[in-house]
Design a protein around this motif. Structure first.
Motif, PDB file in Angstrom:
ATOM      1  N   ARG A  68      -7.063   1.768 -43.074  1.00 41.32           N
ATOM      2  CA  ARG A  68      -6.210   0.835 -42.371  1.00 41.32           C
ATOM      3  C   ARG A  68      -5.464   0.141 -43.323  1.00 41.32           C
ATOM      4  N   ASN A  69      -6.125  -0.343 -44.555  1.00 38.80           N
ATOM      5  CA  ASN A  69      -5.473  -1.087 -45.343  1.00 38.80           C
ATOM      6  C   ASN A  69      -4.242  -0.383 -45.914  1.00 38.80           C
ATOM      7  N   GLN A  70      -4.349   0.883 -46.248  1.00 34.12           N
ATOM      8  CA  GLN A  70      -3.378   1.726 -47.008  1.00 34.12           C
ATOM      9  C   GLN A  70      -2.208   1.653 -46.024  1.00 34.12           C
ATOM     10  N   ALA A  71      -2.505   2.044 -44.496  1.00 37.22           N
ATOM     11  CA  ALA A  71      -1.380   2.260 -43.751  1.00 37.22           C
ATOM     12  C   ALA A  71      -0.939   1.057 -43.596  1.00 37.22           C
ATOM     13  N   TRP A  72      -1.455  -0.187 -43.613  1.00 35.01           N
ATOM     14  CA  TRP A  72      -0.846  -1.336 -43.605  1.00 35.01           C
ATOM     15  C   TRP A  72       0.215  -1.858 -44.941  1.00 35.01           C
ATOM     16  N   ASP A  73      -0.455  -1.587 -45.833  1.00 33.82           N
ATOM     17  CA  ASP A  73       0.193  -1.461 -47.062  1.00 33.82           C
ATOM     18  C   ASP A  73       1.578  -0.707 -47.237  1.00 33.82           C
ATOM     19  N   ASN A  74       1.732   0.567 -46.553  1.00 33.60           N
ATOM     20  CA  ASN A  74       2.929   1.288 -46.466  1.00 33.60           C
ATOM     21  C   ASN A  74       3.521   1.094 -45.142  1.00 33.60           C
ATOM     22  N   ASP A  75       3.301   0.076 -44.164  1.00 34.52           N
ATOM     23  CA  ASP A  75       4.175  -0.006 -43.030  1.00 34.52           C
ATOM     24  C   ASP A  75       5.229  -1.503 -43.472  1.00 34.52           C
ATOM     25  N   PRO A  76       6.560  -0.711 -43.048  1.00 27.90           N
ATOM     26  CA  PRO A  76       7.548  -1.746 -43.663  1.00 27.90           C
ATOM     27  C   PRO A  76       7.483  -2.931 -42.547  1.00 27.90           C
ATOM     28  N   GLU A  77       7.023  -2.945 -41.548  1.00 27.80           N
ATOM     29  CA  GLU A  77       7.180  -4.033 -40.726  1.00 27.80           C
ATOM     30  C   GLU A  77       5.953  -4.995 -41.112  1.00 27.80           C
ATOM     31  N   TRP A  78       5.170  -4.691 -42.040  1.00 24.88           N
ATOM     32  CA  TRP A  78       4.105  -5.587 -42.517  1.00 24.88           C
ATOM     33  C   TRP A  78       4.175  -5.843 -44.189  1.00 24.88           C
ATOM     34  N   ASN A  79       5.156  -5.069 -44.639  1.00 23.36           N
ATOM     35  CA  ASN A  79       5.419  -5.140 -46.068  1.00 23.36           C
ATOM     36  C   ASN A  79       6.385  -6.204 -46.440  1.00 23.36           C
TER      37      ASN A  79
END
Length: 62
Positions: A48-59
């Motif tokens: 989940r952390n990796q997905a969030w780190d790579n999500d442009p809406e959360w980056n």
């Protein structure tokens, strides 16, 4: 989950899976519907952390 369904937790302090009652809530992840899913708790957190780190809406670095 219903009251009759078992719940499993992953203890961050002991790095073990615990059924129902166990260490204090601040030291656990869960509940999970199975012992196997609870055993994967840290893997799931990393995914989940990796997905969030790579999500442009959360980056914020974009």
């Amino acid at each position: 989950m219903s009251e009759s369904d078992p719940e499993y937790w992953f203890c961050l302090k002991h790095h073990t899976v615990e059924p129902g009652a166990g260490c204090r809530a601040n030291d656990r992840l869960g509940p999970y519907p199975s012992e196997a899913e609870a055993a994967r708790a840290l893997e799931k957190v990393a995914e989940r952390n990796q997905a969030w780190d790579n999500d442009p809406e959360w980056n914020d670095e974009a």
